[in-house]
Scaffold this active site. Structure first.
Site, PDB file in Angstrom:
ATOM      1  CE  LYS A  13      63.879  86.660  38.432  1.00  0.00           C
ATOM      2  NZ  LYS A  13      65.068  86.074  37.773  1.00  0.00           N
ATOM      3  NE  ARG A  88      62.624  80.103  38.631  1.00  0.00           N
ATOM      4  CZ  ARG A  88      63.192  80.951  39.477  1.00  0.00           C
ATOM      5  NH1 ARG A  88      62.476  81.603  40.352  1.00  0.00           N
ATOM      6  NH2 ARG A  88      64.487  81.142  39.429  1.00  0.00           N
ATOM      7  NE  ARG A 127      73.401  85.780  42.014  1.00  0.00           N
ATOM      8  CZ  ARG A 127      72.137  85.578  41.627  1.00  0.00           C
ATOM      9  NH1 ARG A 127      71.301  86.591  41.562  1.00  0.00           N
ATOM     10  NH2 ARG A 127      71.703  84.390  41.317  1.00  0.00           N
ATOM     11  NE  ARG A 133      71.343  82.631  44.462  1.00  0.00           N
ATOM     12  CZ  ARG A 133      70.256  82.980  43.781  1.00  0.00           C
ATOM     13  NH1 ARG A 133      69.786  84.202  43.905  1.00  0.00           N
ATOM     14  NH2 ARG A 133      69.648  82.128  43.004  1.00  0.00           N
ATOM     15  NE  ARG A 144      70.027  79.443  39.254  1.00  0.00           N
ATOM     16  CZ  ARG A 144      70.973  80.330  39.602  1.00  0.00           C
ATOM     17  NH1 ARG A 144      72.244  79.983  39.658  1.00  0.00           N
ATOM     18  NH2 ARG A 144      70.627  81.560  39.887  1.00  0.00           N
TER      19      ARG A 144
HETATM   20  P1  AMP Z   1      65.837  82.452  42.363  1.00  0.00           P
HETATM   21  O1  AMP Z   1      66.424  83.104  43.560  1.00  0.00           O
HETATM   22  O2  AMP Z   1      64.525  83.058  41.952  1.00  0.00           O
HETATM   23  O3  AMP Z   1      66.808  82.368  41.209  1.00  0.00           O
HETATM   24  O4  AMP Z   1      65.479  80.946  42.776  1.00  0.00           O
HETATM   25  C1  AMP Z   1      66.481  80.040  43.209  1.00  0.00           C
HETATM   26  C2  AMP Z   1      65.977  78.615  43.084  1.00  0.00           C
HETATM   27  O5  AMP Z   1      64.803  78.429  43.902  1.00  0.00           O
HETATM   28  C3  AMP Z   1      65.546  78.186  41.695  1.00  0.00           C
HETATM   29  O6  AMP Z   1      66.627  77.757  40.878  1.00  0.00           O
HETATM   30  C4  AMP Z   1      64.581  77.033  42.014  1.00  0.00           C
HETATM   31  O7  AMP Z   1      65.280  75.859  42.403  1.00  0.00           O
HETATM   32  C5  AMP Z   1      63.860  77.567  43.260  1.00  0.00           C
HETATM   33  N1  AMP Z   1      62.676  78.370  42.892  1.00  0.00           N
HETATM   34  C6  AMP Z   1      62.498  79.702  43.114  1.00  0.00           C
HETATM   35  N2  AMP Z   1      61.301  80.106  42.668  1.00  0.00           N
HETATM   36  C7  AMP Z   1      60.712  79.012  42.129  1.00  0.00           C
HETATM   37  C8  AMP Z   1      59.467  78.781  41.478  1.00  0.00           C
HETATM   38  N3  AMP Z   1      58.595  79.773  41.263  1.00  0.00           N
HETATM   39  N4  AMP Z   1      59.190  77.510  41.050  1.00  0.00           N
HETATM   40  C9  AMP Z   1      60.049  76.510  41.265  1.00  0.00           C
HETATM   41  N5  AMP Z   1      61.248  76.657  41.848  1.00  0.00           N
HETATM   42  C10 AMP Z   1      61.590  77.897  42.293  1.00  0.00           C
END
Ligand code: AMP
Length: 190
Positions: A13, A88, A127, A133, A144
């Protein structure tokens, strides 16, 4: 153009969002990027969310919705936006619908980057080696994926039922995925 990018962790993404942002000149709003920046800055918000992010759990809906709704009111979103990593959960999707309905500006498209779970996990493990990360550990990746399957995947049927979903095969090389995404978005634009 108001777009949501959906996909499992590791679906690509972030990479595709950067390319879409450049081509269509829409702001890229990544809730994950927002949280990582706040955590790095040690802000109150960063402190609040870090336990969730580090363990791979979702930050509570209300907190995320407040941040996104504030962000969508900024001037740069007046002509559109690209949401990456939001919504989400069903609650977040409903909140987004109401925010946009209140503005009289519904979503144009939900792009779903689809790829197999095993490929997504491989990409995340790779990654982890390059980007470091904090949430790309084997244990967190598993969490996740479960969160995605349980809470986010149902959104695919939700948007499908609304007639807004376009599925793109995310398994191929990045440039092919980008070309497929551009083909879908060009149709909306034209
Ligand atoms: P991402 O970079 O989108 O994979 O997000 C990393 C982490 O941020 C996720 O595993 C969640 O802990 C938190 N996070 C990001 N976006 C959301 C969302 N829309 N709702 C809840 N938690 C989020």
């Amino acid at each position: 153009m108001r777009i949501v990018l959906l996909g499992a962790p590791g679906a690509g993404k972030g990479t595709q969002a950067k390319r879409i942002k450049e081509k269509y000149a829409v702001p890229h709003i990544s809730t994950g990027d927002i949280f990582r920046a706040e955590m790095a800055a040690g802000s109150d918000l960063g402190l609040k969310v870090q336990e969730y992010v580090k363990s791979g759990r979702l930050v509570p809906d209300q907190l995320v919705v407040d941040i996104v709704s504030g962000r969508l009111l900024k001037d740069d979103c007046s002509k559109g936006f690209l949401l990456d990593g939001f919504p989400r959960t069903a609650g977040q999707a409903e909140a987004l619908d109401s925010i946009l309905a209140a503005q009289g500006k519904p979503l144009d498209e939900v792009l779903y980057l689809k790829l197999s779970e095993s490929e997504a996990v491989n990409r995340l493990l790779n990654r982890a080696k390059t980007e470091g990360r904090a949430d790309d550990t084997p244990e967190t990746i598993k969490k996740r994926m479960t969160v995605f399957n349980d809470l986010t995947e149902p959104l695919i049927s939700y948007y499908h039922a609304e007639g807004m979903l376009e599925t793109i095969n995310g398994d191929g090389p990045m440039d092919e995925v980008t070309a497929a995404a551009f083909a879908v978005l060009d149709k909306i634009k034209g």
